[in-house]
Design a protein around this motif. Structure first.
Motif, mmCIF file in Angstrom:
data_model
loop_
_atom_site.group_PDB
_atom_site.id
_atom_site.type_symbol
_atom_site.label_atom_id
_atom_site.label_comp_id
_atom_site.label_asym_id
_atom_site.label_seq_id
_atom_site.Cartn_x
_atom_site.Cartn_y
_atom_site.Cartn_z
ATOM 1 N N PRO A 93 -4.263 4.974 0.195
ATOM 2 C CA PRO A 93 -4.875 3.808 0.841
ATOM 3 C C PRO A 93 -3.862 3.040 1.684
ATOM 4 O O PRO A 93 -2.715 2.860 1.282
ATOM 5 N N ASP B 244 -6.576 2.933 7.260
ATOM 6 C CA ASP B 244 -7.926 3.369 6.894
ATOM 7 C C ASP B 244 -8.997 2.564 7.631
ATOM 8 O O ASP B 244 -10.125 3.030 7.795
ATOM 9 N N THR C 22 0.861 -1.196 0.000
ATOM 10 C CA THR C 22 0.000 0.000 0.000
ATOM 11 C C THR C 22 0.893 1.242 0.000
ATOM 12 O O THR C 22 1.017 1.929 1.008
#
Length: 236
Positions: free
Chosen positions: A197, A201, A120
């Protein structure tokens, strides 16, 4: 084309998570891991250590040159206080000195933290920008460097190593947290969640996600220790 390769305003994306370049680079990374494992007992594999060290050194030197030359450098963004940056510097020392003391600490948060960065990425430059290559080459080199120590140098970790690593990363995080408060930075994402992202999150708001990360880190440490635990039990 060369100017576009380095220019801070070219090849920018809101997020590259699971974009085609991201998927391709992950495929290259996992293929490299497999190749390292399959060739771990070959004599020529010792050269990989120096190649990885060279990649790390050149990537970090070039990053600071690029950020200064393009006016991007700031104390809030370019101190080596992100977990990935710390892992890069520690990995360089580990590879240079064959340091087991660094390895047993770096193994846990190096693989755990850098792998998350690869999966990510908090990156807003896509292929073929310089920052795209820098980010992925440096992060890939860290994990491959750690795995080199496991598979080629036969280094192992113990439960004491896990406890030591967990204590070290928490001491560092405590220091970085107050650095963030002092200079208005977001190193280790201890002031706010990353823009792109990420696992964060799915966690609570600041500051609660920091405490949740403690539990997640403990779980990751346990998972990373298990292969050595079962290996040691088998040896008995």
């Amino acid at each position: 084309m060369l100017e576009q390769f380095f220019h801070p305003q070219t090849f920018r994306e809101d997020a590259i998570f699971l974009s085609t370049p991201h998927i391709i680079i992950l495929a290259i990374f996992f293929s490299s891991v497999i190749l390292l494992y399959l060739n771990r007992n070959k004599q020529c594999i010792s050269s990989v250590r120096w190649i990885l060290l060279l990649i790390i050194i050149l990537s970090e030197i070039s990053l600071h040159i690029w950020s200064l030359a393009t006016g991007q450098w700031s104390i809030q963004n370019y101190l080596p206080l992100h977990l990935s940056n710390l892992s890069i510097y520690l990995c360089a020392y580990m590879l240079w000195r064959n340091s087991y003391k660094v390895f047993e600490v770096l193994y846990f948060f190096g693989i755990g933290g850098v792998m998350q960065a690869l999966l990510t990425p908090d990156l807003f430059y896509t292929f073929p920008h310089y920052r795209f290559f820098h980010f992925f080459l440096a992060h890939m080199a860290v994990i491959l460097g750690i795995l080199y120590m496991v598979w080629v140098k036969k280094y192992t970790v113990t439960i004491k190593s896990a406890i030591k690593s967990y204590a070290v990363i928490n001491v560092i995080a405590f220091f970085v947290f107050w650095v963030n408060q002092l200079i208005g930075s977001n190193y280790m994402f201890l002031a706010e969640k990353p823009s792109g992202p990420s696992l964060l999150d799915y966690l609570g708001p600041f500051p609660w996600y920091i405490f949740q990360l403690q539990l997640i880190a403990a779980g990751v440490y346990l998972i990373l220790y298990l292969p050595f635990y079962f290996k040691n039990r088998k040896a008995w």
